[in-house]
Design a protein around this motif. Structure first.
Motif, PDB file in Angstrom:
ATOM      1  N   ARG A  79       0.565  -1.386  -0.178  1.00 39.91           N
ATOM      2  CA  ARG A  79       0.514   0.041  -0.034  1.00 39.91           C
ATOM      3  C   ARG A  79       1.174   0.897   0.487  1.00 39.91           C
ATOM      4  O   ARG A  79       2.011   1.688   0.637  1.00 39.91           O
ATOM      5  CB  ARG A  79      -1.139  -0.054   1.192  1.00 39.91           C
ATOM      6  N   PRO A  80       0.025   2.293  -0.724  1.00 39.00           N
ATOM      7  CA  PRO A  80       1.334   3.689  -0.608  1.00 39.00           C
ATOM      8  C   PRO A  80       2.324   3.894   0.790  1.00 39.00           C
ATOM      9  O   PRO A  80       1.516   3.709   1.787  1.00 39.00           O
ATOM     10  CB  PRO A  80       0.387   4.567  -1.673  1.00 39.00           C
ATOM     11  N   TRP A  81       2.486   4.701   0.680  1.00 39.72           N
ATOM     12  CA  TRP A  81       3.598   5.381   1.525  1.00 39.72           C
ATOM     13  C   TRP A  81       3.506   4.550   2.771  1.00 39.72           C
ATOM     14  O   TRP A  81       3.300   4.709   4.116  1.00 39.72           O
ATOM     15  CB  TRP A  81       2.835   6.509   1.724  1.00 39.72           C
ATOM     16  N   GLY A  82       4.577   3.497   2.739  1.00 41.11           N
ATOM     17  CA  GLY A  82       4.675   2.590   4.428  1.00 41.11           C
ATOM     18  C   GLY A  82       6.018   1.692   3.882  1.00 41.11           C
ATOM     19  O   GLY A  82       6.775   1.844   3.191  1.00 41.11           O
ATOM     20  N   ILE A  83       5.953   1.857   5.268  1.00 42.79           N
ATOM     21  CA  ILE A  83       7.433   1.038   5.504  1.00 42.79           C
ATOM     22  C   ILE A  83       7.452  -0.172   5.664  1.00 42.79           C
ATOM     23  O   ILE A  83       6.962  -0.332   6.992  1.00 42.79           O
ATOM     24  CB  ILE A  83       8.443   1.803   6.409  1.00 42.79           C
ATOM     25  N   TYR A  84       7.780  -1.243   4.875  1.00 43.10           N
ATOM     26  CA  TYR A  84       8.429  -2.260   5.004  1.00 43.10           C
ATOM     27  C   TYR A  84       9.106  -4.018   5.587  1.00 43.10           C
ATOM     28  O   TYR A  84      10.460  -2.598   4.599  1.00 43.10           O
ATOM     29  CB  TYR A  84       7.585  -3.171   3.799  1.00 43.10           C
ATOM     30  N   PHE A  85       9.235  -4.207   6.150  1.00 40.65           N
ATOM     31  CA  PHE A  85      10.491  -5.073   6.814  1.00 40.65           C
ATOM     32  C   PHE A  85      10.036  -6.443   6.880  1.00 40.65           C
ATOM     33  O   PHE A  85       8.568  -6.775   7.710  1.00 40.65           O
ATOM     34  CB  PHE A  85      11.185  -3.866   7.743  1.00 40.65           C
ATOM     35  N   SER A  87      10.532 -11.151   6.410  1.00 44.90           N
ATOM     36  CA  SER A  87      10.039 -11.814   5.015  1.00 44.90           C
ATOM     37  C   SER A  87       8.938 -13.457   5.604  1.00 44.90           C
ATOM     38  O   SER A  87      10.124 -14.053   6.875  1.00 44.90           O
ATOM     39  CB  SER A  87      11.752 -12.720   5.308  1.00 44.90           C
ATOM     40  N   PRO A  88       7.659 -12.992   5.128  1.00 41.54           N
ATOM     41  CA  PRO A  88       7.832 -11.912   4.169  1.00 41.54           C
ATOM     42  C   PRO A  88       8.173 -10.542   4.522  1.00 41.54           C
ATOM     43  O   PRO A  88       7.550 -10.639   6.137  1.00 41.54           O
ATOM     44  CB  PRO A  88       6.208 -12.595   3.643  1.00 41.54           C
ATOM     45  N   ALA A  89       7.380  -9.908   3.579  1.00 42.79           N
ATOM     46  CA  ALA A  89       7.313  -8.041   3.654  1.00 42.79           C
ATOM     47  C   ALA A  89       5.819  -8.280   4.913  1.00 42.79           C
ATOM     48  O   ALA A  89       5.191  -8.770   4.409  1.00 42.79           O
ATOM     49  CB  ALA A  89       7.410  -7.363   2.787  1.00 42.79           C
ATOM     50  N   ARG A  90       6.117  -6.876   5.609  1.00 51.12           N
ATOM     51  CA  ARG A  90       4.686  -6.385   6.918  1.00 51.12           C
ATOM     52  C   ARG A  90       5.093  -5.089   7.628  1.00 51.12           C
ATOM     53  O   ARG A  90       6.164  -4.554   7.194  1.00 51.12           O
ATOM     54  CB  ARG A  90       4.452  -6.827   7.729  1.00 51.12           C
ATOM     55  N   ARG A  91       4.290  -4.414   7.044  1.00 47.40           N
ATOM     56  CA  ARG A  91       4.216  -2.764   6.769  1.00 47.40           C
ATOM     57  C   ARG A  91       4.471  -2.826   8.718  1.00 47.40           C
ATOM     58  O   ARG A  91       3.417  -2.861   9.224  1.00 47.40           O
ATOM     59  CB  ARG A  91       2.912  -2.328   6.913  1.00 47.40           C
ATOM     60  N   LEU A  92       5.875  -1.555   8.976  1.00 48.62           N
ATOM     61  CA  LEU A  92       5.898  -1.098   9.677  1.00 48.62           C
ATOM     62  C   LEU A  92       4.753   0.349  10.811  1.00 48.62           C
ATOM     63  O   LEU A  92       4.730  -0.218  11.576  1.00 48.62           O
ATOM     64  CB  LEU A  92       7.264  -1.332   9.751  1.00 48.62           C
ATOM     65  N   LYS A  93       5.088   0.803   9.349  1.00 53.03           N
ATOM     66  CA  LYS A  93       5.149   2.600   9.539  1.00 53.03           C
ATOM     67  C   LYS A  93       4.351   3.373   8.246  1.00 53.03           C
ATOM     68  O   LYS A  93       5.334   2.408   6.772  1.00 53.03           O
ATOM     69  CB  LYS A  93       5.277   2.552  10.844  1.00 53.03           C
ATOM     70  N   ASP A  94       3.617   4.028   8.404  1.00 53.59           N
ATOM     71  CA  ASP A  94       3.666   4.868   7.348  1.00 53.59           C
ATOM     72  C   ASP A  94       4.947   5.589   7.173  1.00 53.59           C
ATOM     73  O   ASP A  94       5.931   6.168   8.245  1.00 53.59           O
ATOM     74  CB  ASP A  94       2.900   5.959   7.716  1.00 53.59           C
TER      75      ASP A  94
END
Length: 112
Positions: A79-85, A87-94
């Motif tokens: 999703r736009p404007w997210g910080i991902y990290f 395996s697998p990637a998950r959104r940590l914060k905006d």
């Protein structure tokens, strides 16, 4: 790959994958009639940054402004404007959108 994107060292972006289920063969030396390859484009929208050693799978769209942490496996679109990290990637914060102001300034200066 759109404007203002960056890929760090060792990033791998795949637009093709084989079927590893065992129903078909997977060797690059085998005729295509014995394989079930999957081809799908990868999209990196504006202001995407991908950290070192990350992997992006076929069919993934990394939406505008996303930051992908080092060694992250991106197997689904973001999703736009997210910080991902992870395996697998998950959104940590905006992710902050301050870079949009900087982009405007950069483009104005370049066009003077």
């Amino acid at each position: 790959m759109a404007d203002f994107c960056g890929l760090a060292y060792g990033t791998k972006v795949f637009s093709q994958s084989d079927d590893y289920s065992g129903e078909t063969m997977v060797s690059s030396l085998v005729d295509k009639k014995y394989k079930n390859e999957f081809f799908s484009r990868v999209v990196l929208e504006k202001h995407v940054i991908v950290g070192a050693g990350s992997i992006i799978f076929p069919g993934v769209e990394v939406k505008e402004g996303c930051s992908i942490g080092a060694m992250t496996l991106v197997n689904k679109s973001t999703r736009p404007w997210g910080i991902y990290f992870g395996s697998p990637a998950r959104r940590l914060k905006d992710r902050k959108k301050d870079i949009l102001t900087l982009e405007r300034q950069f483009l104005e200066e370049r066009n003077e």
